[in-house]
Design a protein around this motif. Structure first.
Motif, PDB file in Angstrom:
ATOM      1  N   ILE A 280      37.315  32.902  44.797  1.00  0.00           N
ATOM      2  CA  ILE A 280      37.145  33.242  43.385  1.00  0.00           C
ATOM      3  C   ILE A 280      38.235  32.534  42.592  1.00  0.00           C
ATOM      4  O   ILE A 280      39.408  32.551  42.982  1.00  0.00           O
ATOM      5  CB  ILE A 280      37.224  34.766  43.157  1.00  0.00           C
ATOM      6  CG1 ILE A 280      36.061  35.460  43.882  1.00  0.00           C
ATOM      7  CG2 ILE A 280      37.221  35.100  41.671  1.00  0.00           C
ATOM      8  CD1 ILE A 280      36.132  36.970  43.878  1.00  0.00           C
TER       9      ILE A 280
ATOM     10  N   GLU B  89      39.660  32.908  39.067  1.00  0.00           N
ATOM     11  CA  GLU B  89      39.654  33.734  37.856  1.00  0.00           C
ATOM     12  C   GLU B  89      39.922  32.909  36.594  1.00  0.00           C
ATOM     13  O   GLU B  89      39.420  33.246  35.526  1.00  0.00           O
ATOM     14  CB  GLU B  89      40.656  34.875  37.990  1.00  0.00           C
ATOM     15  CG  GLU B  89      40.226  35.894  39.037  1.00  0.00           C
ATOM     16  CD  GLU B  89      41.172  37.070  39.150  1.00  0.00           C
ATOM     17  OE1 GLU B  89      42.056  37.218  38.281  1.00  0.00           O
ATOM     18  OE2 GLU B  89      41.021  37.849  40.106  1.00  0.00           O
TER      19      GLU B  89
ATOM     20  N   ASN C  59      36.601  31.720  35.780  1.00  0.00           N
ATOM     21  CA  ASN C  59      35.577  32.756  35.916  1.00  0.00           C
ATOM     22  C   ASN C  59      34.410  32.252  36.764  1.00  0.00           C
ATOM     23  O   ASN C  59      33.238  32.321  36.381  1.00  0.00           O
ATOM     24  CB  ASN C  59      35.072  33.253  34.565  1.00  0.00           C
ATOM     25  CG  ASN C  59      34.384  34.599  34.685  1.00  0.00           C
ATOM     26  OD1 ASN C  59      34.774  35.427  35.504  1.00  0.00           O
ATOM     27  ND2 ASN C  59      33.347  34.819  33.899  1.00  0.00           N
TER      28      ASN C  59
ATOM     29  N   LEU D 291      30.585  33.047  36.971  1.00  0.00           N
ATOM     30  CA  LEU D 291      30.512  34.509  36.992  1.00  0.00           C
ATOM     31  C   LEU D 291      30.293  35.074  35.583  1.00  0.00           C
ATOM     32  O   LEU D 291      30.373  36.278  35.376  1.00  0.00           O
ATOM     33  CB  LEU D 291      31.793  35.094  37.592  1.00  0.00           C
ATOM     34  CG  LEU D 291      32.055  34.757  39.060  1.00  0.00           C
ATOM     35  CD1 LEU D 291      33.454  35.197  39.467  1.00  0.00           C
ATOM     36  CD2 LEU D 291      31.007  35.403  39.954  1.00  0.00           C
TER      37      LEU D 291
ATOM     38  N   GLU E 133      29.909  43.291  36.554  1.00  0.00           N
ATOM     39  CA  GLU E 133      30.836  43.986  37.444  1.00  0.00           C
ATOM     40  C   GLU E 133      31.677  42.986  38.227  1.00  0.00           C
ATOM     41  O   GLU E 133      31.310  41.825  38.384  1.00  0.00           O
ATOM     42  CB  GLU E 133      30.073  44.906  38.405  1.00  0.00           C
ATOM     43  CG  GLU E 133      29.076  44.201  39.299  1.00  0.00           C
ATOM     44  CD  GLU E 133      28.268  45.169  40.132  1.00  0.00           C
ATOM     45  OE1 GLU E 133      28.876  45.958  40.876  1.00  0.00           O
ATOM     46  OE2 GLU E 133      27.039  45.116  40.050  1.00  0.00           O
ATOM     47  N   LYS E 134      32.817  43.443  38.700  1.00  0.00           N
ATOM     48  CA  LYS E 134      33.734  42.593  39.454  1.00  0.00           C
ATOM     49  C   LYS E 134      33.146  42.309  40.837  1.00  0.00           C
ATOM     50  O   LYS E 134      32.507  43.164  41.435  1.00  0.00           O
ATOM     51  CB  LYS E 134      35.083  43.299  39.580  1.00  0.00           C
ATOM     52  CG  LYS E 134      36.182  42.429  40.120  1.00  0.00           C
ATOM     53  CD  LYS E 134      37.527  42.998  39.738  1.00  0.00           C
ATOM     54  CE  LYS E 134      38.672  42.197  40.289  1.00  0.00           C
ATOM     55  NZ  LYS E 134      38.849  40.897  39.692  1.00  0.00           N
TER      56      LYS E 134
ATOM     57  N   PHE F  25      33.981  40.421  44.799  1.00  0.00           N
ATOM     58  CA  PHE F  25      35.087  40.206  45.717  1.00  0.00           C
ATOM     59  C   PHE F  25      34.678  39.239  46.826  1.00  0.00           C
ATOM     60  O   PHE F  25      33.496  39.141  47.174  1.00  0.00           O
ATOM     61  CB  PHE F  25      35.525  41.540  46.333  1.00  0.00           C
ATOM     62  CG  PHE F  25      35.991  42.533  45.303  1.00  0.00           C
ATOM     63  CD1 PHE F  25      37.299  42.521  44.851  1.00  0.00           C
ATOM     64  CD2 PHE F  25      35.102  43.467  44.773  1.00  0.00           C
ATOM     65  CE1 PHE F  25      37.722  43.424  43.888  1.00  0.00           C
ATOM     66  CE2 PHE F  25      35.519  44.374  43.811  1.00  0.00           C
ATOM     67  CZ  PHE F  25      36.832  44.358  43.366  1.00  0.00           C
TER      68      PHE F  25
ATOM     69  N   LYS G 197      24.980  41.454  42.494  1.00  0.00           N
ATOM     70  CA  LYS G 197      25.363  41.664  43.884  1.00  0.00           C
ATOM     71  C   LYS G 197      24.111  42.018  44.685  1.00  0.00           C
ATOM     72  O   LYS G 197      23.131  42.511  44.121  1.00  0.00           O
ATOM     73  CB  LYS G 197      26.359  42.820  44.000  1.00  0.00           C
ATOM     74  CG  LYS G 197      27.724  42.519  43.445  1.00  0.00           C
ATOM     75  CD  LYS G 197      28.652  43.691  43.702  1.00  0.00           C
ATOM     76  CE  LYS G 197      30.000  43.489  43.069  1.00  0.00           C
ATOM     77  NZ  LYS G 197      30.921  44.595  43.391  1.00  0.00           N
TER      78      LYS G 197
END
Length: 85
Positions: free
Chosen positions: A12, A14, A17, A32, A37-38, A40, A55
């Protein structure tokens, strides 16, 4: 027809994004920006035209990937059959 491909998050970024995804041995970067939602590393997501859409449960993702692999194998066999007729 839209096709969303189950993919595993392997990294990932950040600052952009984005996430690096692995799909059937191929790695690609995906945005993303459409995720609410986050996510992982290690999770499975659905990839569509360069965007992570949602997801997906690991069991469902692996079942879908297996079906994609079977379809690709069947297409390859059909192509080989046609080439050697």
């Amino acid at each position: 027809m839209c096709l969303a491909i189950p993919s595993k998050i392997i990294a990932i970024d950040e600052s952009k994004n984005s996430a690096t995804l692995e799909t059937m041995g191929v790695q690609r970067e995906a945005s993303l920006d459409l995720m609410d939602e986050k996510v992982f590393i290690g999770e499975y997501v659905l990839l569509h035209i360069g965007y992570v859409m949602s997801k997906i449960d690991e069991k469902d993702a692996l079942e879908s990937i297996k079906l994609y692999e079977e379809m690709i194998e069947a297409m390859d066999e059909e192509y080989i059959d046609e080439e050697y007729r």
